[in-house]
Design a protein around this motif. Structure first.
Motif, PDB file in Angstrom:
ATOM      1  N   SER A 194       0.852  -1.192   0.000  1.00 46.90           N
ATOM      2  CA  SER A 194       0.000   0.000   0.000  1.00 46.90           C
ATOM      3  C   SER A 194       0.884   1.236   0.000  1.00 46.90           C
ATOM      4  CB  SER A 194      -0.911   0.018   1.232  1.00 46.90           C
ATOM      5  OG  SER A 194      -1.759  -1.116   1.260  1.00 46.90           O
ATOM      6  N   LEU A 195       0.696   2.100  -0.992  1.00 46.08           N
ATOM      7  CA  LEU A 195       1.530   3.290  -1.128  1.00 46.08           C
ATOM      8  C   LEU A 195       0.651   4.515  -1.346  1.00 46.08           C
ATOM      9  CD1 LEU A 195       4.289   1.949  -3.573  1.00 46.08           C
ATOM     10  CD2 LEU A 195       4.495   2.250  -1.090  1.00 46.08           C
ATOM     11  N   GLU A 196       0.761   5.490  -0.450  1.00 50.15           N
ATOM     12  CA  GLU A 196       0.103   6.767  -0.656  1.00 50.15           C
ATOM     13  C   GLU A 196       0.852   7.542  -1.741  1.00 50.15           C
ATOM     14  OE1 GLU A 196      -2.689   7.788   0.633  1.00 50.15           O
ATOM     15  OE2 GLU A 196      -2.939   6.023   1.918  1.00 50.15           O
ATOM     16  N   PRO A 197       0.222   8.565  -2.328  1.00 53.29           N
ATOM     17  CA  PRO A 197       0.920   9.355  -3.353  1.00 53.29           C
ATOM     18  C   PRO A 197       2.280   9.843  -2.854  1.00 53.29           C
ATOM     19  CG  PRO A 197      -1.381   9.962  -3.282  1.00 53.29           C
ATOM     20  CD  PRO A 197      -1.166   9.029  -2.132  1.00 53.29           C
ATOM     21  N   GLY A 198       3.301   9.601  -3.654  1.00 50.34           N
ATOM     22  CA  GLY A 198       4.647  10.019  -3.299  1.00 50.34           C
ATOM     23  C   GLY A 198       5.431   9.006  -2.486  1.00 50.34           C
ATOM     24  N   ALA A 199       4.763   7.985  -1.948  1.00 48.13           N
ATOM     25  CA  ALA A 199       5.448   6.995  -1.121  1.00 48.13           C
ATOM     26  C   ALA A 199       6.206   5.990  -1.994  1.00 48.13           C
ATOM     27  CB  ALA A 199       4.456   6.273  -0.222  1.00 48.13           C
ATOM     28  N   CYS A 200       7.231   5.367  -1.389  1.00 46.21           N
ATOM     29  CA  CYS A 200       8.097   4.444  -2.119  1.00 46.21           C
ATOM     30  C   CYS A 200       8.220   3.134  -1.364  1.00 46.21           C
ATOM     31  CB  CYS A 200       9.485   5.086  -2.298  1.00 46.21           C
ATOM     32  SG  CYS A 200      10.678   4.031  -3.152  1.00 46.21           S
TER      33      CYS A 200
END
Length: 224
Positions: A36-42
């Motif tokens: 699970s990745l929020e916008p901008g997450a890596c």
């Protein structure tokens, strides 16, 4: 694997992360993760040892960077889509879109870590938005991805209804697209094949691990 140390082309030591963020299921055949990745997450540098299936619960645009300096690959994963991927060099995934990205990732151990060398599956397969690879089945399953090793469908149960599925014999995996956040398994559960009743409104991925039905033949070709 998590904690393994690799060296970048610039000589920088890199500690690898897990394949996913949270492990949801494991048995002798498969291992299932949440990513699970929020916008901008890596999702940090990691290495796949097994061919794997990715099923998107929430879609976004992504960028895959490779530790060896290969040009990045830009991807778009959409809700209800699926990908079957071979093992690949060390890489990381960044959500470059404006919405949350979430998937269920299934590692296929019999085609990877159980072998001396992972099986070369070629390019694998990828679903296409709005272009199902076949007609819906009589039990309501809509095909998403078809490959000789795995098949992926979605099926929807409407409020107040149940859905009777007639699965092929052999191991399957179910993954809910609308996840109950209180479910420690993240909506993932294995099924041995055969009749299945789904109750409760929602949409599920249904994955047939069809390679297990002819594993010896696949591996003989691999050894040859």
């Amino acid at each position: 694997m998590r904690g393994d140390l690799v060296i970048s082309p610039a000589g920088e030591p890199i500690v690898l992360a897990d394949i996913g963020l949270t492990q949801l299921h494991e048995d002798p055949r498969i291992r299932v993760w949440d990513v699970s990745l929020e916008p901008g997450a890596c999702h940090p540098w990691h290495l796949h040892h097994n061919p794997y299936v990715v099923m998107s619960l929430a879609g976004s645009n992504g960028r895959m960077d490779w530790l060896d300096g290969t040009e990045p690959r830009f991807i778009f994963e959409y809700r209800g889509g699926a990908v079957y991927r071979p093992v690949s060099p060390v890489h990381r995934l960044t959500n470059i879109g404006d919405s949350c990205y979430r998937n269920r990732l299934i590692e296929l151990k019999d085609l990877g870590e159980h072998l001396r060398e992972p099986l070369d599956i070629g390019p694998g397969a990828r679903s296409s938005l709005g272009v199902p690879p076949g007609e819906p089945l009589p039990d309501g399953r809509i095909p998403v991805l078809r490959h000789e090793h795995v098949s992926v469908w979605t099926v929807t149960v409407h409020p107040g209804e149940t859905r009777e599925l007639d699965l092929s014999p052999g191991p399957h995996l179910l993954a809910a697209i609308e996840v109950d956040e209180h479910d420690p398994a993240g909506g993932v559960r294995p099924h041995p094949g055969g009749p299945l009743t789904l109750a409760g409104a929602g949409t599920w991925f249904v994955v047939e691990l069809s390679y297990l039905n002819h594993l010896n033949t696949i591996l003989e070709g691999h050894r040859g």
